[in-house]
Scaffold this motif. Structure first.
Motif, PDB file in Angstrom:
ATOM      1  N   LYS A 107      29.757  52.086  54.544  1.00 54.91           N
ATOM      2  CA  LYS A 107      29.512  51.345  55.784  1.00 54.91           C
ATOM      3  C   LYS A 107      28.051  51.384  56.213  1.00 54.91           C
ATOM      4  O   LYS A 107      27.638  50.613  57.056  1.00 54.91           O
ATOM      5  CB  LYS A 107      30.418  51.911  56.892  1.00 54.91           C
TER       6      LYS A 107
ATOM      7  N   HIS B 229      23.725  61.751  52.566  1.00 61.04           N
ATOM      8  CA  HIS B 229      25.150  61.491  52.829  1.00 61.04           C
ATOM      9  C   HIS B 229      25.894  61.241  51.505  1.00 61.04           C
ATOM     10  O   HIS B 229      26.973  61.787  51.266  1.00 61.04           O
ATOM     11  CB  HIS B 229      25.252  60.285  53.774  1.00 61.04           C
TER      12      HIS B 229
ATOM     13  N   SER C 171      26.451  64.332  49.562  1.00 62.31           N
ATOM     14  CA  SER C 171      27.514  65.181  50.116  1.00 62.31           C
ATOM     15  C   SER C 171      28.889  64.628  49.740  1.00 62.31           C
ATOM     16  O   SER C 171      29.823  65.393  49.487  1.00 62.31           O
ATOM     17  CB  SER C 171      27.356  65.345  51.634  1.00 62.31           C
ATOM     18  N   LEU C 172      29.016  63.310  49.676  1.00 65.84           N
ATOM     19  CA  LEU C 172      30.306  62.723  49.262  1.00 65.84           C
ATOM     20  C   LEU C 172      30.596  63.024  47.789  1.00 65.84           C
ATOM     21  O   LEU C 172      31.722  63.370  47.428  1.00 65.84           O
ATOM     22  CB  LEU C 172      30.302  61.199  49.488  1.00 65.84           C
TER      23      LEU C 172
ATOM     24  N   HIS D 227      29.538  65.543  45.944  1.00 67.69           N
ATOM     25  CA  HIS D 227      29.919  66.950  45.772  1.00 67.69           C
ATOM     26  C   HIS D 227      31.279  67.235  46.415  1.00 67.69           C
ATOM     27  O   HIS D 227      32.079  67.982  45.866  1.00 67.69           O
ATOM     28  CB  HIS D 227      28.834  67.872  46.352  1.00 67.69           C
TER      29      HIS D 227
ATOM     30  N   ARG E 170      36.498  56.978  45.784  1.00 66.31           N
ATOM     31  CA  ARG E 170      35.531  56.991  46.885  1.00 66.31           C
ATOM     32  C   ARG E 170      35.007  55.583  47.060  1.00 66.31           C
ATOM     33  O   ARG E 170      34.674  54.923  46.076  1.00 66.31           O
ATOM     34  CB  ARG E 170      34.391  57.964  46.530  1.00 66.31           C
TER      35      ARG E 170
ATOM     36  N   LEU F  51      25.221  70.851  57.655  1.00 69.93           N
ATOM     37  CA  LEU F  51      26.030  70.177  56.611  1.00 69.93           C
ATOM     38  C   LEU F  51      26.638  71.158  55.599  1.00 69.93           C
ATOM     39  O   LEU F  51      27.861  71.192  55.402  1.00 69.93           O
ATOM     40  CB  LEU F  51      25.164  69.121  55.896  1.00 69.93           C
ATOM     41  N   VAL F  52      25.784  71.962  54.977  1.00 69.07           N
ATOM     42  CA  VAL F  52      26.299  72.856  53.941  1.00 69.07           C
ATOM     43  C   VAL F  52      27.181  73.957  54.558  1.00 69.07           C
ATOM     44  O   VAL F  52      28.247  74.292  54.035  1.00 69.07           O
ATOM     45  CB  VAL F  52      25.132  73.455  53.116  1.00 69.07           C
TER      46      VAL F  52
ATOM     47  N   GLN G 258      30.475  72.442  55.610  1.00 63.03           N
ATOM     48  CA  GLN G 258      31.316  72.198  54.428  1.00 63.03           C
ATOM     49  C   GLN G 258      31.951  73.505  53.947  1.00 63.03           C
ATOM     50  O   GLN G 258      33.120  73.532  53.559  1.00 63.03           O
ATOM     51  CB  GLN G 258      30.465  71.561  53.309  1.00 63.03           C
TER      52      GLN G 258
ATOM     53  N   LYS H 129      29.653  69.733  59.400  1.00 62.84           N
ATOM     54  CA  LYS H 129      29.930  68.882  58.218  1.00 62.84           C
ATOM     55  C   LYS H 129      29.785  67.394  58.512  1.00 62.84           C
ATOM     56  O   LYS H 129      29.480  66.609  57.618  1.00 62.84           O
ATOM     57  CB  LYS H 129      31.297  69.204  57.606  1.00 62.84           C
TER      58      LYS H 129
ATOM     59  N   PHE I 275      33.088  60.463  65.619  1.00 60.85           N
ATOM     60  CA  PHE I 275      33.248  59.851  64.295  1.00 60.85           C
ATOM     61  C   PHE I 275      34.291  60.630  63.485  1.00 60.85           C
ATOM     62  O   PHE I 275      35.183  60.057  62.856  1.00 60.85           O
ATOM     63  CB  PHE I 275      31.896  59.833  63.578  1.00 60.85           C
ATOM     64  N   GLN I 276      34.187  61.964  63.519  1.00 57.69           N
ATOM     65  CA  GLN I 276      35.142  62.781  62.766  1.00 57.69           C
ATOM     66  C   GLN I 276      36.544  62.691  63.359  1.00 57.69           C
ATOM     67  O   GLN I 276      37.540  62.639  62.621  1.00 57.69           O
ATOM     68  CB  GLN I 276      34.678  64.238  62.725  1.00 57.69           C
TER      69      GLN I 276
ATOM     70  N   ASP J   4      37.961  59.661  62.150  1.00 58.76           N
ATOM     71  CA  ASP J   4      38.262  59.825  60.714  1.00 58.76           C
ATOM     72  C   ASP J   4      39.582  60.587  60.547  1.00 58.76           C
ATOM     73  O   ASP J   4      40.413  60.248  59.697  1.00 58.76           O
ATOM     74  CB  ASP J   4      37.114  60.579  60.035  1.00 58.76           C
TER      75      ASP J   4
ATOM     76  N   LYS K 222      39.740  55.549  49.974  1.00 60.30           N
ATOM     77  CA  LYS K 222      39.959  56.914  49.466  1.00 60.30           C
ATOM     78  C   LYS K 222      41.373  57.332  49.858  1.00 60.30           C
ATOM     79  O   LYS K 222      42.012  56.673  50.688  1.00 60.30           O
ATOM     80  CB  LYS K 222      38.930  57.885  50.058  1.00 60.30           C
TER      81      LYS K 222
END
Ligand code: GRG
Length: 296
Positions: free
Chosen positions: A50, A82, A85-86, A88, A100, A156-157, A160, A182, A219-220, A223, A237
C-alpha cells in the motif's frame, strides 16, 4: 463520527505510491551488482504494497510547507526497511508465511538464505539512501538517528522479539509496548522524517511523534481486526494467524465489537489532534479516519 474523505485519499495514496516507486528506480543497490542478491530484494520491494509509510513521509513534508521531493530518499528508506521487516517476518523461523502482498513470499520463491540476505541488504541500503537526502548534514544526521532508533532494539527489532516470545499472561501494557515497537515506530518515523525533510521545528516534531505513535497503534488495531474478519484475498496474506497461534492482541483481549469501537474513537481523536499541529495535516488526518474502514 467524522466520515473519511475516501476518493481524494485514494488519489493521494496512489500519487504517493507512484512517486516512491519512481524514486525506488534510482536506488544505488541497482548499480553494478556483484551477485543476483539485489534482484531478489527488488522482487519484494516491487511487489506492490500500500506504500502507507511513503505516503506519510510525503504528506508530512508537504504539511510543513515544503516540496515533497525533499522527502523522497526518506520515503524510499522507510519502505526499504518496512520491506526487509516483512521478508524476515515471513521466514519459517519467524512468523512462517508463504504469501505476502498476494504473491509467494521471498523465501517461498527463492529460498530462506536468499530471503535472509535480501532483508539484510535492504536494511543497510536504506541508510545509504537516506544519507543521499539533498539537505544539510545536520538535518540528515538527525534523520538517520531517528530511523536507526525506530528500527533498533527499542522499537522494530525489539517489538518483533516480543512478538516472537509472547507470554500467555501478557497484559495490556506489555502488548502496548510490543505494538509501539513492531508497528508504530515505522509509522511514526515516516511522519518524522517527512517533517524533518520539510524543515519542521522541534515543537511540531514533538507533537507529530505523539500522533505517529497513536496512528501506528491504530494501524495495528485495524490489522488485528482484519486478521479476524478480513479476507486472505484482500489482505494478500494468510489471516487468523494470531488467533491460531494463541497470541494476545487488543482484539483478543477486548473482543471484536469493542475493538472496532475503539478504532473509530482513536481515528477521530488522532485526526482532531493532527489538525491542531501547525501546518496542513489534512491528508494524514484523512488516513487516520479511513483506517477503521480499510479492507486490506
Ligand atoms: C523482522 C525486524 C522484523 C520485524 C518484523 C513487519 C513486522 C515486524 C511484522 C509483520 C507482521 C505484522 C502484523 C506487523 C505489523 C506491521 C504491519 C501491519 C505490517 C504490514 O504493513 P502494511 O499493511 O503492508 O502496510 P504492505 O504490504 O501494504 O506494505
Amino acid at each position: 463520527m467524522r466520515k473519511p474523505d475516501t476518493p481524494s485519499l485514494q488519489e493521494d495514496l496512489s500519487t504517493a505510491a507512484s512517486w516512491v516507486e519512481k524514486g525506488l528506480l534510482s536506488i544505488s543497490m541497482r548499480h553494478a551488482p556483484i551477485s543476483r542478491l539485489p534482484s531478489l530484494a527488488l522482487y519484494s520491494l516491487e511487489s506492490g504494497g500500500k506504500r502507507i509509510r511513503p505516503f506519510l513521509c510525503r504528506s508530512a513534508c508537504s504539511a510543513v510547507g515544503s516540496p515533497p521531493d525533499s522527502a523522497l530518499k526518506a520515503a524510499c528508506a522507510v519502505e526499504m526497511i518496512h520491506t526487509y521487516s516483512l521478508i524476515h517476518d515471513d521466514l519459517p523461523s519467524m512468523d512462517d508465511d508463504e504469501m505476502r502482498r498476494g504473491k509467494p513470499a521471498l523465501h517461498t520463491k527463492y529460498g530462506e538464505k536468499q530471503a535472509l540476505l535480501a532483508g539484510d541488504l535492504l536494511l543497510v541500503e536504506a541508510f545509504g539512501e537516506l544519507l543521499d537526502t539533498p539537505l544539510g548534514p545536520g538535518r540528515v544526521a538527525m534523520m538517520v538517528a531517528r530511523l536507526a532508533r525506530a528500527a533498533g532494539p527499542q522499537y522494530l527489532v525489539g517489538g518483533q522479539y516480543m512478538d516472537m516470545y509472547h507470554s500467555e499472561d501478557a497484559g495490556a501494557d506489555w502488548i502496548h509496548t510490543m505494538i509501539l515497537g513492531k508497528t508504530a515506530a515505522m509509522i511514526r518515523v515516516s511522519l518524522e522524517l517527512g517533517a524533518c525533510a520539510g524543515g519542521a521545528d522541534d515543537d511540531v516534531l514533538e507533537a507529530l511523534s505523539a500522533e505517529g505513535d497513536r496512528l501506528g497503534f491504530l494501524f495495528q488495531l485495524t490489522d488485528d481486526i482484519l486478521d479476524q474478519c478480513g479476507s486472505a484475498e484482500e489482505m494478500g496474506k494468510e489471516v487468523s494467524k494470531d488467533t491460531g497461534q494463541g497470541k494476545r492482541n487488543p482484539v483478543s483481549m477486548m473482543g471484536l465489537d469493542a475493538a472496532a469501537k475503539k478504532a473509530e474513537e482513536m481515528a477521530s481523536d488522532i485526526s482532531a489532534r493532527l489538525m491542531d499541529i501547525r501546518g496542513d495535516w489534512s491528508k494524514v488526518a484523512a488516513l487516520a479516519l479511513f483506517l477503521p474502514h480499510r479492507r486490506k
